[in-house]
Design an enzyme around this catalytic site. Sequence first.
Site, PDB file in Angstrom:
ATOM      1  N   TYR A   1      16.807  35.070   6.614  1.00 54.33           N
ATOM      2  CA  TYR A   1      17.143  36.396   6.105  1.00 54.33           C
ATOM      3  C   TYR A   1      17.168  37.414   7.230  1.00 54.33           C
ATOM      4  CZ  TYR A   1      12.321  38.128   6.559  1.00 54.33           C
ATOM      5  OH  TYR A   1      11.128  38.536   7.066  1.00 54.33           O
TER       6      TYR A   1
ATOM      7  N   LYS B   1      13.717  33.517  11.626  1.00 47.68           N
ATOM      8  CA  LYS B   1      13.468  34.468  10.531  1.00 47.68           C
ATOM      9  C   LYS B   1      13.696  33.766   9.191  1.00 47.68           C
ATOM     10  CE  LYS B   1      14.004  39.397   9.591  1.00 47.68           C
ATOM     11  NZ  LYS B   1      12.575  39.748   9.550  1.00 47.68           N
TER      12      LYS B   1
ATOM     13  N   GLU C   1       1.025  39.541  17.257  1.00 46.90           N
ATOM     14  CA  GLU C   1       1.986  40.115  16.325  1.00 46.90           C
ATOM     15  C   GLU C   1       1.279  40.632  15.079  1.00 46.90           C
ATOM     16  OE1 GLU C   1       5.078  37.347  15.232  1.00 46.90           O
ATOM     17  OE2 GLU C   1       6.535  38.907  14.844  1.00 46.90           O
TER      18      GLU C   1
ATOM     19  N   LEU D   1       8.328  36.637  16.127  1.00 48.22           N
ATOM     20  CA  LEU D   1       9.707  37.000  15.807  1.00 48.22           C
ATOM     21  C   LEU D   1      10.155  38.050  16.826  1.00 48.22           C
ATOM     22  CD1 LEU D   1      11.973  36.666  13.585  1.00 48.22           C
ATOM     23  CD2 LEU D   1      11.285  38.963  12.899  1.00 48.22           C
TER      24      LEU D   1
END
Length: 304
Positions: free
Chosen positions: A33, A145, A177, A201
């Site tokens: 996504y 992702k 993160e 990411l």
Amino acid sequence: MPIVGYYNGEFVTPDSGIVPLDERGHQFGDGVYEVIRCYNGRPFLLDWHLDRLWMSLQALRIVPPFTKDECASLIERLIAESREPESAIYLQVTRGSAVRNHLFPEPTVKANVSATVRPVTSQTSKAPGTLLMMADERWANAWIKTINLLPNILAKQTAHDMGADEALLVRDGAMIESASSNLWFVRDNQLITAPADRYILNGITRRFVMELANQLGIVVRESKLPVEELTKVDGIFITGTLTEVFPIQRVVTHPDLPYASLPAVKGSEPLAADKCQVAWEARDLSLVGRLQSAFADAIATFSR
Ligand code: PDD
């Protein structure tokens, strides 16, 4: 303004039961996504989002059901349909629908595309937040992702339950993160953020903030900051498409959430929020403020 839903060529309301039970995103989380922010009716950093979407698709060996140009046109159609100038577009591509089987379906099975468009407001006026430190329980391919976000949602919910805004995820002793945003530290007027290896990411906003820092003459170091160095940090902020640039006031820990190792399996006993301890308080958020202003200026220029 209407909230728009989309599934394989049809505009629908997001709550319509249009997804087949044998949809692989539904059954396996087998999909990817993007979340794209629209400012003044225009998608921000769209090319970077499309490039990352294609990287994620390739990583999972999902054949894109459209070209990048067709995907960009779809996004324009979604924006036009919503008529909402300030919105978040959620775009999802899954491996398709087929009788449940761990093996990939036949190549004739086409990927499914779904999307929603919803109004959003800017985060920039929110007061500095709190991070809850915890072990990173995600898989070793956080750079993709994927819609498989169970460790992320559990981390974020735990942070929320403890009165924090976000999680600060620790892997191999380093703070790398957050659950749905990238993590930055300010030390000696320099920025430190984890390198975009397989464990984080590579955020679109992260990349954009790197460019802003460069324009402002602020040095960015991509390195993994060990937990022991938290005390030397002057400021912290997180970034994301919807989070934008969000300053952090404090980091808290919880005695039942060991961040150096995975927590013991304890069933579903709820954690007591009043046991949280402050591990770090912001000393100087002025550089974060400069980046926030630069970000707001860039958006104002983009929105003109
Ligand atoms: N989250 N890290 C994680 C784990 C994320 O889920 C996100 C984004 C980011 C920031 O990436 P970007 O700047 O490209 O938005 C970092 C999205 C918005 C979400 O899942 O809703």
